[in-house]
Design a protein around this motif. Structure first.
Motif, PDB file in Angstrom:
ATOM      1  N   ASP A   1      -9.369 -10.819   3.269  1.00 15.19           N
ATOM      2  CA  ASP A   1      -8.974 -10.101   4.477  1.00 15.19           C
ATOM      3  C   ASP A   1      -7.807  -9.199   4.090  1.00 15.19           C
ATOM      4  O   ASP A   1      -6.737  -9.684   3.707  1.00 15.19           O
ATOM      5  N   MET A   2      -8.045  -7.900   4.165  1.00 16.52           N
ATOM      6  CA  MET A   2      -7.033  -6.945   3.727  1.00 16.52           C
ATOM      7  C   MET A   2      -5.736  -7.112   4.509  1.00 16.52           C
ATOM      8  O   MET A   2      -4.643  -6.914   3.966  1.00 16.52           O
ATOM      9  N   ARG A   3      -5.813  -7.502   5.763  1.00 14.98           N
ATOM     10  CA  ARG A   3      -4.599  -7.661   6.564  1.00 14.98           C
ATOM     11  C   ARG A   3      -3.750  -8.817   6.035  1.00 14.98           C
ATOM     12  O   ARG A   3      -2.521  -8.742   6.002  1.00 14.98           O
ATOM     13  N   MET A   4      -4.413  -9.876   5.600  1.00 17.14           N
ATOM     14  CA  MET A   4      -3.681 -10.994   5.048  1.00 17.14           C
ATOM     15  C   MET A   4      -3.142 -10.657   3.650  1.00 17.14           C
ATOM     16  O   MET A   4      -2.019 -11.043   3.301  1.00 17.14           O
ATOM     17  N   VAL A   5      -3.950  -9.952   2.860  1.00 16.80           N
ATOM     18  CA  VAL A   5      -3.518  -9.596   1.509  1.00 16.80           C
ATOM     19  C   VAL A   5      -2.292  -8.708   1.543  1.00 16.80           C
ATOM     20  O   VAL A   5      -1.346  -8.864   0.759  1.00 16.80           O
ATOM     21  N   MET A   6      -2.258  -7.768   2.480  1.00 14.35           N
ATOM     22  CA  MET A   6      -1.181  -6.790   2.548  1.00 14.35           C
ATOM     23  C   MET A   6      -0.087  -7.180   3.536  1.00 14.35           C
ATOM     24  O   MET A   6       0.750  -6.346   3.893  1.00 14.35           O
ATOM     25  N   SER A   7      -0.088  -8.425   3.977  1.00 13.38           N
ATOM     26  CA  SER A   7       0.919  -8.843   4.971  1.00 13.38           C
ATOM     27  C   SER A   7       2.342  -8.736   4.434  1.00 13.38           C
ATOM     28  O   SER A   7       3.286  -8.466   5.176  1.00 13.38           O
ATOM     29  N   GLY A   8       2.518  -8.934   3.131  1.00 13.98           N
ATOM     30  CA  GLY A   8       3.855  -8.851   2.550  1.00 13.98           C
ATOM     31  C   GLY A   8       4.366  -7.438   2.411  1.00 13.98           C
ATOM     32  O   GLY A   8       5.552  -7.235   2.085  1.00 13.98           O
TER      33      GLY A   8
ATOM     34  N   VAL B   1      -0.907   4.635  -2.916  1.00 17.50           N
ATOM     35  CA  VAL B   1      -1.681   3.418  -3.171  1.00 17.50           C
ATOM     36  C   VAL B   1      -3.169   3.683  -2.979  1.00 17.50           C
ATOM     37  O   VAL B   1      -4.013   3.235  -3.771  1.00 17.50           O
ATOM     38  N   LEU B   2      -3.506   4.406  -1.923  1.00 13.74           N
ATOM     39  CA  LEU B   2      -4.912   4.734  -1.657  1.00 13.74           C
ATOM     40  C   LEU B   2      -5.523   5.563  -2.787  1.00 13.74           C
ATOM     41  O   LEU B   2      -6.655   5.307  -3.222  1.00 13.74           O
TER      42      LEU B   2
ATOM     43  N   ARG C   1     -14.795   0.156  -2.283  1.00 11.68           N
ATOM     44  CA  ARG C   1     -14.564  -0.866  -1.247  1.00 11.68           C
ATOM     45  C   ARG C   1     -13.074  -1.038  -0.984  1.00 11.68           C
ATOM     46  O   ARG C   1     -12.647  -1.207   0.163  1.00 11.68           O
ATOM     47  N   GLN C   2     -12.281  -1.045  -2.059  1.00 14.81           N
ATOM     48  CA  GLN C   2     -10.839  -1.164  -1.884  1.00 14.81           C
ATOM     49  C   GLN C   2     -10.286   0.035  -1.119  1.00 14.81           C
ATOM     50  O   GLN C   2      -9.380  -0.112  -0.286  1.00 14.81           O
ATOM     51  N   VAL C   3     -10.850   1.234  -1.394  1.00 12.10           N
ATOM     52  CA  VAL C   3     -10.426   2.427  -0.657  1.00 12.10           C
ATOM     53  C   VAL C   3     -10.769   2.276   0.819  1.00 12.10           C
ATOM     54  O   VAL C   3      -9.946   2.563   1.709  1.00 12.10           O
ATOM     55  N   ARG C   4     -11.971   1.812   1.090  1.00 21.56           N
ATOM     56  CA  ARG C   4     -12.383   1.648   2.492  1.00 21.56           C
ATOM     57  C   ARG C   4     -11.514   0.646   3.233  1.00 21.56           C
ATOM     58  O   ARG C   4     -11.017   0.912   4.346  1.00 21.56           O
ATOM     59  N   ASP C   5     -11.302  -0.528   2.606  1.00 25.75           N
ATOM     60  CA  ASP C   5     -10.551  -1.582   3.291  1.00 25.75           C
ATOM     61  C   ASP C   5      -9.074  -1.241   3.406  1.00 25.75           C
ATOM     62  O   ASP C   5      -8.447  -1.499   4.450  1.00 25.75           O
ATOM     63  N   PHE C   6      -8.498  -0.658   2.334  1.00 23.74           N
ATOM     64  CA  PHE C   6      -7.081  -0.307   2.426  1.00 23.74           C
ATOM     65  C   PHE C   6      -6.865   0.809   3.434  1.00 23.74           C
ATOM     66  O   PHE C   6      -5.851   0.817   4.141  1.00 23.74           O
TER      67      PHE C   6
ATOM     68  N   ALA D   1     -12.946   9.691  -3.167  1.00 25.63           N
ATOM     69  CA  ALA D   1     -13.316   8.376  -3.703  1.00 25.63           C
ATOM     70  C   ALA D   1     -14.779   8.066  -3.409  1.00 25.63           C
ATOM     71  O   ALA D   1     -15.508   7.567  -4.277  1.00 25.63           O
ATOM     72  N   TYR D   2     -15.229   8.354  -2.189  1.00 27.89           N
ATOM     73  CA  TYR D   2     -16.641   8.121  -1.852  1.00 27.89           C
ATOM     74  C   TYR D   2     -17.560   9.057  -2.643  1.00 27.89           C
ATOM     75  O   TYR D   2     -18.649   8.667  -3.077  1.00 27.89           O
ATOM     76  N   GLY D   3     -17.114  10.268  -2.812  1.00 32.27           N
ATOM     77  CA  GLY D   3     -17.956  11.250  -3.493  1.00 32.27           C
ATOM     78  C   GLY D   3     -18.192  10.925  -4.952  1.00 32.27           C
ATOM     79  O   GLY D   3     -19.259  11.187  -5.499  1.00 32.27           O
ATOM     80  N   GLN D   4     -17.181  10.307  -5.599  1.00 34.72           N
ATOM     81  CA  GLN D   4     -17.323  10.003  -7.018  1.00 34.72           C
ATOM     82  C   GLN D   4     -18.348   8.920  -7.284  1.00 34.72           C
ATOM     83  O   GLN D   4     -18.923   8.872  -8.378  1.00 34.72           O
ATOM     84  N   VAL D   5     -18.631   8.059  -6.326  1.00 38.31           N
ATOM     85  CA  VAL D   5     -19.599   6.973  -6.520  1.00 38.31           C
ATOM     86  C   VAL D   5     -20.885   7.213  -5.741  1.00 38.31           C
ATOM     87  O   VAL D   5     -21.769   6.356  -5.740  1.00 38.31           O
ATOM     88  N   GLY D   6     -21.009   8.365  -5.089  1.00 36.63           N
ATOM     89  CA  GLY D   6     -22.258   8.721  -4.424  1.00 36.63           C
ATOM     90  C   GLY D   6     -22.468   8.103  -3.070  1.00 36.63           C
ATOM     91  O   GLY D   6     -23.617   8.006  -2.610  1.00 36.63           O
ATOM     92  N   LYS D   7     -21.410   7.687  -2.387  1.00 39.27           N
ATOM     93  CA  LYS D   7     -21.530   7.139  -1.044  1.00 39.27           C
ATOM     94  C   LYS D   7     -21.514   8.301  -0.044  1.00 39.27           C
ATOM     95  O   LYS D   7     -20.523   8.585   0.624  1.00 39.27           O
ATOM     96  N   ILE D   8     -22.682   8.957   0.040  1.00 37.26           N
ATOM     97  CA  ILE D   8     -22.766  10.172   0.851  1.00 37.26           C
ATOM     98  C   ILE D   8     -22.589   9.854   2.332  1.00 37.26           C
ATOM     99  O   ILE D   8     -21.874  10.563   3.059  1.00 37.26           O
ATOM    100  N   ASN D   9     -23.239   8.785   2.797  1.00 36.42           N
ATOM    101  CA  ASN D   9     -23.144   8.454   4.227  1.00 36.42           C
ATOM    102  C   ASN D   9     -21.705   8.123   4.636  1.00 36.42           C
ATOM    103  O   ASN D   9     -21.229   8.565   5.696  1.00 36.42           O
TER     104      ASN D   9
END
Length: 888
Positions: free
Chosen positions: A147-154, A167-168, A175-180, A203-211
């Motif tokens: 859970d990104m909220r718990m990971v980044m709570s500090g 950081v982004l 996935r890390q870009v999306r969640d962060f 970031a999405y474009g480099q891995v082909g996540k067109i949608n």
């Protein structure tokens, strides 16, 4: 493409006014002192921008001479310079990939904050580095395991908006870009910005996540941000990278409507992507839009565009773009020169191609083998073989190894020059080097053998190609057919033609070869069936094939087939301007409409082809409709070379043994007040003389005898009289011809003298001999032999000796027959010493002495009572292996 539903693409003004620029507040760190242990430097998680093509546009800003906010503390300036020197040494010691801070202009307050910060020379602070590492570590976990909220709570409240963007940007996984980014939007310091959305899009474009990229762009619009050229360019490059060209072009149209102009790097990425899929028309259209928007192209742009312009068929525009590229100061690549030279080769622009080649060499650009092959091809087509060989020699001087294509061109050039042995040696060299893999090289060598008339060697080359398991192409079957046609191998030719037919309709050349083979082998029925098949298959007939078929019909008197074929072909648009075809079509079409067309509307001779009229004469001579034949003959005689063609037709009929057609055509010429040329009349006279029809030969000679008659007619008639046993008439005609100034030549003179000698007309023969020796300068060995023998038979031995002496004085070499005759001359005159001298001279000249020479001299020795000399000579004859008794 969800972004298409947004009002951003409907035109109009910006949705929201631009946000005011804000300066991020530096975040103080808990530790204000420099520490000896510094964190490990981070490497960028993202590759360079996908549209950045190392075009040299990112230039450092010049140092300002008058800064707006000068430093008030001189000690701070000293610290900054010392820090720069320290980082420079650190960069040298740790390798080229070490990242150093980007020095920017700071105020004194910002400088103090920088000195109290805990970065210690690193790009980011410790808390930023820790956040980057924390988020990156999530890549080892699966979807839903954290859970990104718990990971980044500090880190809540510790990261500024700018630091969150850092950081982004430093994340490697999408996935890390999306969640962060989702966590980032929950923070108080977050504000919607086109910058952060651009980072996510990249970031999405480099891995082909067109949608996901499209959804992010739509979210950017819904957040009220106005996309700039970077954001639009990022999505355009994403589409281009993954081959979504329709979406890319559609999105570009929307961007264009909003007035956003992408950078040259984005245009380069789009152009390159379109070209890789061979969408050259789209490349050209996009290039023209780019020029219209005054986006300055760079060298990469010109290279891509020139290639697509050439492949799209815009040769002139490609050359113009090339010259604009050079004018702009960009150095063209070798591939650009190669494409342009190849373009000039196809267009036959010799001077342009040579100019490009010399320009390339002046820039010390090494041409590729493809470029050299293009130039050699142009030299081959233009026939400038010396230039081609010079280019090949230049390759040798520069130690450039030719490939198989260049060797193949060299084989063809040698073949055109008639250097068949050099071509064969080059082919063997290709085989020895192990480069012989292409079918075209084999077929080039086979065609060289065909040009030299050696069809067997050509066939062996094709068999060698088959043994190498190289599949026959359509062109290979064509060459194979030519080999069998040259060898007159009907069965093999039919097999090759059948194999060629399985690849599609045979070409016109192969049809002509096959039909000619049937005609030459007198396979009339097969030829007739073959022509019918050509017409049924609606083969696109060329002029040469039309002529071949028409000649076959005309030669065999197939009037209805010829007329029907001429009607079929004459109405085809491709033959509308063909003079030969239209001559057949007009005349046959006129006959079809009625005979009165001939009298009322006579065709203009300038519009008719004389060769076609000659063939029509051949066709209608076999028919009883003489009116058609006379009409065509009139048209033919009105053309410039009509009489010559009619005369050649007479000679052709005589050679083919069709004397009736020759007589009919000659009669029609006489009826129209014309006289056939001497060659035609001479052929008729010779034919009659061979058939012992001297009366017909004499009749036609007397009918054609006129001041216009040449020596050829007289020579043929003299031969006819001489061979028919009428030497007096031959002698009389000889005198008339010489009075006209005709030189009948040595052969005719020999025939007359022999005929007069045989008939014991020695006085007339002597007159011809004396006159010929005085006036003629073209006497050869045969004529002198005839003269000497004639005077020997006439008993003019002294005159015979003088003829022999004159023969030697003018440099005519005597033959064994000359020596035999002179032995007889001296023997009859009782001059045995001179006769023996003649025999010895012949022996010294290494002439093949036969039994006649020996027995001739032996006979004179016996008559003179020199039995010992005769016996010795007889023994010598047997030693030479000559058996007596053959000469009677």
């Amino acid at each position: 493409m969800e972004w298409a539903r947004s009002s951003f693409f409907s035109g109009g003004t910006s949705l929201l006014p631009p946000l005011p620029a804000t300066t991020p507040t530096p975040t103080p760190s808990s530790n204000s002192k420099f520490k000896s242990c510094k964190p490990r430097p981070l490497r960028s998680s993202l590759s360079p921008d996908p549209w950045s093509l190392s075009d040299g546009l990112d230039k450092p800003k010049p140092r300002s001479k008058n800064p707006k906010n000068p430093l008030s503390d001189d000690n701070a300036r000293r610290i900054i310079k010392a820090k720069a020197r320290y980082l420079s040494a650190l960069r040298r010691n740790q390798g080229p990939r070490v990242q150093t801070p980007r020095w920017i202009r700071r105020s004194p307050e910002q400088m103090v904050q920088y000195l109290h910060d805990d970065r210690n020379g690193h790009l980011h602070g410790r808390h930023v580095v820790a956040a980057i590492k924390t988020v990156r570590a999530l890549a080892e976990k699966r979807e839903g395991e954290y859970d990104m909220r718990m990971v980044m709570s500090g880190f809540v409240g510790k990261l500024s908006f700018r630091e969150m963007c850092v950081v982004l940007k430093e994340q490697k996984g999408w996935r890390q870009v999306r969640d962060f980014f989702a966590w980032m939007k929950l923070q108080f310091c977050y504000r919607p910005s086109v910058i952060v959305y651009t980072i996510v899009l990249r970031a999405y474009g480099q891995v082909g996540k067109i949608n996901l990229a499209e959804q992010t762009f739509l979210e950017l619009l819904e957040a009220g941000c106005e996309p700039d050229e970077v954001a639009c360019g990022t999505l355009l490059c994403t589409y281009a990278r993954w081959g979504r060209h329709k979406a890319m072009l559609s999105f570009y149209s929307a961007v264009e409507e909003r007035g956003v102009v992408p950078s040259v790097a984005v245009f380069n990425f789009m152009l390159s992507s379109l070209q890789k899929k061979s969408l050259h028309q789209n490349v050209v259209e996009l290039w023209r839009k780019m020029v219209g928007k005054r986006v300055a192209p760079n060298g990469f742009t010109y290279t891509v565009v020139i290639s697509s312009l050439i492949k799209e068929g815009c040769g002139d525009e490609a050359l113009q773009t090339f010259y604009e590229m050079k004018k702009a100061g960009f150095l063209p690549e070798e591939v650009t020169y190669s494409l342009l030279i190849n373009l000039c080769t196809k267009n036959g622009s010799w001077d342009e191609a040579i100019g490009l080649y010399e320009d390339m060499r002046s820039l010390k650009i090494i041409p590729s083998n493809y470029t050299r092959a293009s130039l050699l091809t142009l030299c081959y087509r233009k026939g400038d073989y010396s230039k081609a060989l010079a280019l090949f020699s230049e390759m040798g001087r520069h130690k450039v190894a030719p490939d198989e294509v260049i060797y193949g061109l060299l084989v063809r050039i040698y073949g055109k020059l008639g250097l068949y042995e050099d071509a064969e040696n080059t082919f063997k060299e290709i085989e020895h080097l192990g480069l012989l893999t292409n079918e075209k090289t084999y077929l080039a060598m086979a065609q060289v053998h065909l040009s030299s008339g050696n069809a067997d060697k050509a066939l062996n080359v094709i068999k060698l190609m088959k043994s190498k398991e190289i599949w026959y192409s359509r062109y290979a079957y064509i060459v194979l057919l030519q080999c069998h046609v040259r060898r007159r191998d009907l069965g093999s030719a039919e097999g090759a033609f059948l194999a060629l037919s399985k690849t599609g309709l045979p070409d016109v050349g192969s049809l002509s070869d096959m039909l000619n083979l049937y005609i030459n082998l007198d396979q009339t029925e097969k030829a007739k069936e073959f022509t019918l098949r050509i017409r049924e298959d609606l083969v696109e007939c060329g002029e040469e094939l039309f002529k071949t078929i028409i000649r076959f019909y005309c030669k065999n008197g197939m009037i209805s087939e010829a007329e029907q074929f001429a009607r079929e072909i004459g109405g085809v648009g491709s033959f509308a301007d063909n003079k030969f075809v239209q001559t057949f079509y007009r005349i046959i079409h006129g006959e079809y409409k009625g005979q009165e067309k001939y009298e009322k509307n006579i065709a203009v001779p300038d519009l008719l082809d004389s060769m076609a009229l000659g063939l029509m004469l051949t066709l209608y001579l076999a028919d009883s409709r003489s009116r058609n034949m006379e009409y065509i003959l009139k048209l033919l005689l009105e053309t410039a070379d009509g009489l010559s063609i009619a005369s050649r037709l007479i000679g052709y009929f005589v050679r083919e043994g069709d004397i009736s057609k020759a007589e009919a055509l000659n009669s029609h010429l006489i009826r129209l007040g014309c006289r056939a040329e001497d060659e035609a009349i001479a052929s008729l006279i010779s034919w009659y003389a061979k058939g012992e029809k001297l009366d017909k030969a004499e009749a036609i000679f007397l009918k054609e005898d006129s001041p216009l008659s040449g020596k050829l007619v007289s020579k043929c008639m003299v031969d006819a009289y001489a061979k028919s046993g009428r030497p007096e008439d031959a002698y009389s005609l000889y005198r008339k011809a010489t009075e006209k100034g005709h030189d009948l030549g040595p052969v005719t003179i020999s025939i007359i003298v022999n005929a007069l000698t045989t008939s014991r007309k020695h006085k007339e023969a002597e007159d011809i001999v004396r006159k010929s020796l005085q006036e003629s300068s073209e006497l050869d060995t045969v004529v002198f032999n005839t003269f000497i023998k004639a005077m020997l038979e006439a008993g003019k031995l002294n005159f015979a000796e003088r003829i022999y002496e004159q023969m030697l004085s003018i440099g005519v070499a005597p033959s064994i027959r000359t020596f035999n005759t002179m032995i007889s001359v001296y023997g009859r005159g009782g001059k045995l010493n001179k006769a023996a001298e003649m025999f010895g001279t012949a022996h010294c000249l290494a002439l093949p002495l036969d039994e006649k020479a020996y027995m001739n001299l032996i006979g004179f020795y016996c008559k003179a009572g020199e039995r010992q000399e005769a016996s010795l000579l007889f023994a010598k004859m047997k030693e030479e292996g000559i058996k007596p008794g053959k000469v009677r």
